[in-house]
Write a protein that holds these residues in place. Sequence first.
Motif, PDB file in Angstrom:
ATOM      1  N   PRO A 184       4.119 -10.972  18.041  1.00  0.00           N
ATOM      2  CA  PRO A 184       4.101 -11.288  16.598  1.00  0.00           C
ATOM      3  C   PRO A 184       2.816 -11.984  16.149  1.00  0.00           C
ATOM      4  O   PRO A 184       2.354 -11.767  15.030  1.00  0.00           O
ATOM      5  N   ASP A 185       2.229 -12.783  17.028  1.00  0.00           N
ATOM      6  CA  ASP A 185       1.001 -13.507  16.671  1.00  0.00           C
ATOM      7  C   ASP A 185      -0.219 -12.597  16.615  1.00  0.00           C
ATOM      8  O   ASP A 185      -1.293 -13.014  16.169  1.00  0.00           O
ATOM      9  N   SER A 212       4.882  -1.906  16.344  1.00  0.00           N
ATOM     10  CA  SER A 212       6.001  -2.839  16.524  1.00  0.00           C
ATOM     11  C   SER A 212       5.698  -3.777  17.675  1.00  0.00           C
ATOM     12  O   SER A 212       4.901  -3.447  18.565  1.00  0.00           O
ATOM     13  N   ALA A 213       6.348  -4.933  17.643  1.00  0.00           N
ATOM     14  CA  ALA A 213       6.204  -5.867  18.754  1.00  0.00           C
ATOM     15  C   ALA A 213       6.605  -5.167  20.053  1.00  0.00           C
ATOM     16  O   ALA A 213       7.587  -4.415  20.087  1.00  0.00           O
ATOM     17  N   VAL A 264      -4.042  -4.493  12.010  1.00  0.00           N
ATOM     18  CA  VAL A 264      -2.822  -4.187  12.754  1.00  0.00           C
ATOM     19  C   VAL A 264      -1.648  -4.756  11.969  1.00  0.00           C
ATOM     20  O   VAL A 264      -1.522  -5.977  11.817  1.00  0.00           O
ATOM     21  N   GLU A 265      -0.810  -3.849  11.471  1.00  0.00           N
ATOM     22  CA  GLU A 265       0.309  -4.230  10.611  1.00  0.00           C
ATOM     23  C   GLU A 265       1.636  -4.060  11.334  1.00  0.00           C
ATOM     24  O   GLU A 265       1.740  -3.269  12.293  1.00  0.00           O
ATOM     25  N   ILE A 266       2.633  -4.738  10.809  1.00  0.00           N
ATOM     26  CA  ILE A 266       3.990  -4.599  11.349  1.00  0.00           C
ATOM     27  C   ILE A 266       4.593  -3.284  10.851  1.00  0.00           C
ATOM     28  O   ILE A 266       4.570  -2.984   9.652  1.00  0.00           O
ATOM     29  N   LYS A 267       5.119  -2.501  11.791  1.00  0.00           N
ATOM     30  CA  LYS A 267       5.740  -1.221  11.447  1.00  0.00           C
ATOM     31  C   LYS A 267       7.133  -1.420  10.848  1.00  0.00           C
ATOM     32  O   LYS A 267       7.889  -2.285  11.374  1.00  0.00           O
ATOM     33  N   THR A 319      -7.642  -3.014  23.903  1.00  0.00           N
ATOM     34  CA  THR A 319      -6.243  -2.703  24.147  1.00  0.00           C
ATOM     35  C   THR A 319      -5.420  -3.988  24.150  1.00  0.00           C
ATOM     36  O   THR A 319      -5.835  -4.988  24.751  1.00  0.00           O
ATOM     37  N   ILE A 320      -4.291  -3.937  23.466  1.00  0.00           N
ATOM     38  CA  ILE A 320      -3.300  -5.015  23.542  1.00  0.00           C
ATOM     39  C   ILE A 320      -2.111  -4.404  24.281  1.00  0.00           C
ATOM     40  O   ILE A 320      -1.490  -3.453  23.786  1.00  0.00           O
TER      41      ILE A 320
END
Lengths: 107, 122
Positions: free
Chosen positions: A80-81, A14-15, A104-107, A74-75
């Motif tokens: 969102p970008d 998630s963001a 890396v997908e949106i949860k 690591t992020i």
Amino acid sequence: DIQMTQSPSTLSASAGDRVTITCRASQSISTWLAWYQQKPGKAPKLLIYSASSLQSGVPSRFSGSGSGTEFTLTISSLQPDDFATYYCQQYRTYSWTFGQGTKVEIK
Amino acid sequence: EVQLVQSGAEVKEPGQSLKISCQASGYSFSNYWIGWVRQMPGKGLEWMGIIYPGDSDIKYSPSFEGQVTISADKSFSTAYLQWASLKASDTAMYYCARLQEQGSTTCPSDYWGQGTLVTVSS
């Protein structure tokens, strides 16, 4: 050839999450490692080189570490970008090889 | 501003020949290695080979040696990738990419072309 293995292959987040991607080399590559981001239909973009150096213009939430055979990207706070596929690449020896990618997908 | 501009999408039949291009601007073309990367549909990135336009020194990835030909023309600041006889398995997106450090091969790629989609189908 030096083989590069990334994990995981897919990551749901998630963001705002802190995200870590691992890349392992089949033999020591010192710090001859880069990370790229690729979005659908676009060319890869260089994020990190020499394992931990941030490419000019790349946000500081991206960081890299490691040496020898084990590396991480690591992020610190996923934006969102940042939903994209990430590849590591070794350039210690010709021919260069990429990891298989981490989506890396949106949860 | 450094730019790599690739030629447009191609649709070819098996057995046909093809040459795609990558025109560089904004830097000294002769002094940086430039290479080609394949990305098959839905798959990852694969290095094909690189060329040093200054002296046309070429290094091919073992997987692609004999399958493609890489060349460059300093007069036009353009690198090329060509096939003598295409196969359906050559269907992919092809990217050109400049290596980051002048004269060096032990560095990543900092500038990429937009990609050329090659479709080989009968």
